[in-house]
Design an enzyme around this catalytic site. Structure first.
Site, PDB file in Angstrom:
ATOM      1  N   TYR A 289      -2.607  -1.449  10.128  1.00 37.66           N
ATOM      2  CA  TYR A 289      -2.525  -1.478   8.668  1.00 37.66           C
ATOM      3  C   TYR A 289      -1.108  -1.138   8.212  1.00 37.66           C
ATOM      4  O   TYR A 289      -0.542  -1.807   7.344  1.00 37.66           O
ATOM      5  CB  TYR A 289      -3.531  -0.491   8.086  1.00 37.66           C
ATOM      6  CG  TYR A 289      -3.726  -0.621   6.593  1.00 37.66           C
ATOM      7  CD1 TYR A 289      -4.412  -1.700   6.054  1.00 37.66           C
ATOM      8  CD2 TYR A 289      -3.228   0.329   5.716  1.00 37.66           C
ATOM      9  CE1 TYR A 289      -4.600  -1.832   4.680  1.00 37.66           C
ATOM     10  CE2 TYR A 289      -3.409   0.219   4.348  1.00 37.66           C
ATOM     11  CZ  TYR A 289      -4.096  -0.871   3.839  1.00 37.66           C
ATOM     12  OH  TYR A 289      -4.270  -0.991   2.482  1.00 37.66           O
TER      13      TYR A 289
ATOM     14  N   SER B 289       0.865  -1.180   0.000  1.00 38.55           N
ATOM     15  CA  SER B 289       0.000   0.000   0.000  1.00 38.55           C
ATOM     16  C   SER B 289       0.895   1.222   0.000  1.00 38.55           C
ATOM     17  O   SER B 289       2.095   1.143   0.306  1.00 38.55           O
ATOM     18  CB  SER B 289      -0.877   0.012   1.252  1.00 38.55           C
ATOM     19  OG  SER B 289      -1.511   1.265   1.441  1.00 38.55           O
TER      20      SER B 289
END
Length: 280
Positions: free
Chosen positions: A155, A142
């Site tokens: 995350y 990401s």
């Protein structure tokens, strides 16, 4: 792998978003498909979209955090298709909350899917990829695997881990002279349902003045890139054997910011959260 025609690709998280777009883009190039997702309905919808594509498609309902399940799936893919040339470890989930607020079970959950799912998928398929004589591993990190954000420790940790794992994997393969290579993908805001399916701790409200769901909907407005553009960028990266693929203008901008201000960017992000809180 300059040409994907008549190759075989395994794609996780194929029931929606980038995974579905990858499946459709691969099929358009004549690549046969083994697809999995924990969402059976979404997986069936992807399979229906592929009907008449002219490629062989198999589907498996699978939680990528299930180690035995992933290894069994990899063996089944080779049994069904005869070989596998590309694995796209794309499945992922999101979690928000402060470090003090998020429970250990939630940290285990996100690491199980986002990190261990990538490790299982890589290790389960790697021997088969090497046996094919020409293979590639795509692991989706990401933009939050390049920079950290407030409220996103779980995350961030999982996506930084994917980055480190994949970059080391690529070097291992190059040193060994393997016929397999690896690419780490860093999407920015992609128009998928990841924000809507995220877990949110109550500590989000304490820090932002908004519930996790409200903050998620606000954040989702920043998603600017379509899954189809993301899939095209990923496959272009495979053909060019890129070590890293940044997807979206936002990802490229954030990558540049972190390079310019390796630690200073954190002050900007914390100031932005404080400003939104004071306005809200």
């Amino acid at each position: 792998m300059k040409n994907l025609a008549n190759k075989v690709a395994a794609v996780t998280g194929a029931g929606s978003g980038i995974g579905r777009a990858l499946a459709l883009a691969l099929a358009a190039q004549g690549c046969h498909l083994a697809l999995c997702d924990v969402d059976e309905t979404g997986l069936d919808e992807t399979a229906a979209l592929l009907a008449g594509s002219g490629v062989t498609t198999t589907t498996t309902v699978l939680d990528v955090a299930d180690e035995r399940g992933v290894y069994a799936w990899a063996d089944r893919v080779v049994a069904d298709h005869g070989r596998v040339n590309l694995v796209c470890n794309n499945a992922g989930v999101a979690l928000s909350g402060t470090v003090g607020g998020v429970g250990l079970d939630d940290y285990r959950w996100i690491m199980g899917v986002n990190f261990w799912g990538v490790v299982y998928g890589t290790k389960a398929f790697l021997p088969h990829l090497e046996a094919s004589g020409q293979g590639h591993v795509v692991n989706v990190s990401s933009v939050f695997g390049l920079s950290s954000q407030p409220l996103m420790s779980g995350y961030n940790a999982s996506k930084f881990a994917v980055r480190g794992f994949t970059e080391s994997l690529r070097q291992d393969l190059k040193v060994a002279g393997s016929p397999v290579s690896a690419t780490c993908v860093h999407p920015g805001g992609i128009k998928t349902n990841i924000a809507r399916t995220a877990r949110h701790d109550d500590s989000v409200r304490e820090l932002t003045g908004k519930s996790g769901a409200e903050a998620g909907r606000e954040f989702e407005k920043l998603f600017i890139t379509s899954p189809e553009k993301a899939a095209a960028a990923i496959l272009r990266g495979v053909r060019r054997d890129r070590p890293r693929v940044l997807i979206g203008a936002d990802a490229r901008a954030l990558d540049a910011l972190v390079r310019l201000l390796p630690t200073g960017y954190q002050r900007l992000f914390t100031a932005a959260v404080r400003s939104r809180r004071s306005r809200g």
